[in-house]
Write an enzyme that holds these catalytic residues in place. Structure first.
Site, short mmCIF file in Angstrom:
data_model
loop_
_atom_site.label_atom_id
_atom_site.label_comp_id
_atom_site.label_asym_id
_atom_site.label_seq_id
_atom_site.Cartn_x
_atom_site.Cartn_y
_atom_site.Cartn_z
N TYR A 166 0.83 -1.21 0.00
CA TYR A 166 0.00 0.00 0.00
C TYR A 166 0.87 1.26 0.00
O TYR A 166 0.63 2.20 -0.76
CB TYR A 166 -0.89 -0.06 1.24
CG TYR A 166 -1.87 1.07 1.43
CD1 TYR A 166 -3.12 1.04 0.79
CD2 TYR A 166 -1.60 2.13 2.28
CE1 TYR A 166 -4.04 2.06 1.00
CE2 TYR A 166 -2.51 3.14 2.50
CZ TYR A 166 -3.72 3.11 1.86
OH TYR A 166 -4.64 4.11 2.08
N LYS A 170 0.96 4.11 -2.80
CA LYS A 170 0.56 5.48 -2.47
C LYS A 170 1.68 6.48 -2.74
O LYS A 170 1.42 7.62 -3.13
CB LYS A 170 0.13 5.55 -0.99
CG LYS A 170 -1.21 4.86 -0.71
CD LYS A 170 -2.30 5.36 -1.61
CE LYS A 170 -3.70 5.14 -1.05
NZ LYS A 170 -4.75 5.51 -2.04
#
Ligand code: NAI
Length: 301
Positions: A166, A170
């Site tokens: 993640y 991101k």
């Protein structure tokens, strides 16, 4: 300041069937935008799908007299991204605003992470933003106007345990946003990234007592402003949480220069560590050329 309105504007909000995305879709529609409400309707970890998620938000918008069209496509494939943009063009004649917001979680500490956890998270967050934004960029470039908002996270920009997949996705979105800001500048296209913190189904178990101070609609005003014609800010990252809005930036400090023609040793680097780490006098580059130009001046002595 005059009221911010979106009359005649077309917005795509991905992952708008709930959480943060729903608040953006509702607010833009309330202020006059025609909104494509995209959502696959799956679970937080990316399983399943349900058309009801997007449809419900479309119904909410239509109930107050707003304009909205649903899209049940996944952002995670090139075909899905193209279909989302086609929904905007076919339903409302174009696309002026893209809020890349769809997201899932597959948290695991690094050694436990399986490649499927990496693939799915990269596909939805990072590749998904490419797949939606490229066809939208083409429409915006033709028109000479566009607003992109990418949803990054403090997990990517600052780091967070258990979120290698993640966090990498991101952080990648900041890189994508920066390049679109540069490539879109001549065509009236701006691009910015946000780092929200909000109580949604994705985070409510993690935030504990802070949930009540972190309502999702406290992120919405910043996103609404960034999506507006009134805002010409581009190439920036903003934190938005609980009613606090703040710029997040990458600075380049002057550092230590070994001297013209010198080849320093590792010991020289260690000896000058304080100066290498010093923060005074930093610049905030707006393109890699800013670093190269400054570097050339330094190297020239
Ligand atoms: P959420 O789970 O309520 O919303 C995410 C939405 O994306 C869901 O409605 C989901 O169905 C949709 N979605 C997932 N995969 C999709 C796909 N392949 N295609 C289309 N739609 C898809 O969570 P939340 O918190 O509203 O998250 C919104 C964004 O904000 C995400 O990108 C998340 O990573 C990001 N974010 C949220 C934070 C928070 O504190 N809530 C913190 C930092 C970032």
């Amino acid at each position: 300041m005059t009221d911010i309105t979106f009359d005649g504007r077309v917005a795509i909000v991905t992952g708008a069937g709930g959480g943060l995305g729903r608040t953006y879709a509702l607010e833009l529609a309330r202020r006059g935008a025609a909104v494509v409400v995209n959502d696959l309707g799956g679970s937080v970890n990316g399983a399943g799908g349900d058309d009801a998620a997007a449809q419900k938000v479309v119904d909410e918008i239509k109930a107050f007299g707003g304009q909205a069209a649903p899209s049940y496509h996944s952002v995670a494939t090139p075909e899905g991204g193209a279909a989302i943009v086609k929904t905007a063009v076919d339903s409302f004649g174009g696309v002026d605003i893209v809020i890349n917001n769809a997201g899932i979680l597959r948290d695991k500490s690094f050694l436990k992470m399986e490649w499927s956890d990496l693939d799915l998270v990269l596909d939805v967050h990072l590749r998904g933003a490419f797949y939606v934004s490229q066809p939208a960029f083409a429409v915006m470039k033709e028109k000479g106007y566009g607003r992109f908002i990418f949803t990054s996270s403090n997990s990517g920009v600052f780091g967070n345990f258990g979120q290698a997949n993640y966090g990498a996705a991101k952080a990648g979105l900041v890189g994508l946003s920066n390049v679109l800001a540069i490539e879109g500048a001549k065509s009236g296209i701006t691009s910015n990234a946000i780092m929200p913190v909000a109580a949604t189904r994705m985070t409510e178990a993690l935030l504990g007592a802070a949930n009540e101070m972190l309502a999702a609609d406290l992120v919405t005003p910043l996103v609404t402003y960034l999506a507006s014609e009134a805002c010409t800010v581009t190439h920036e990252v903003f934190s938005a949480a609980g009613g606090r809005y703040a710029r997040v930036f990458t600075g380049l400090a002057p550092g230590w220069f070994a001297g013209k023609g010198a080849t320093p040793t590792a010991e020289d680097v260690a000896a000058n560590w304080e100066q290498i780490e010093a923060q005074e006098g930093y610049i905030v580059p707006t393109a890699s050329s800013d670093e190269i130009q400054g570097l050339m001046t330094t190297l020239a002595g």
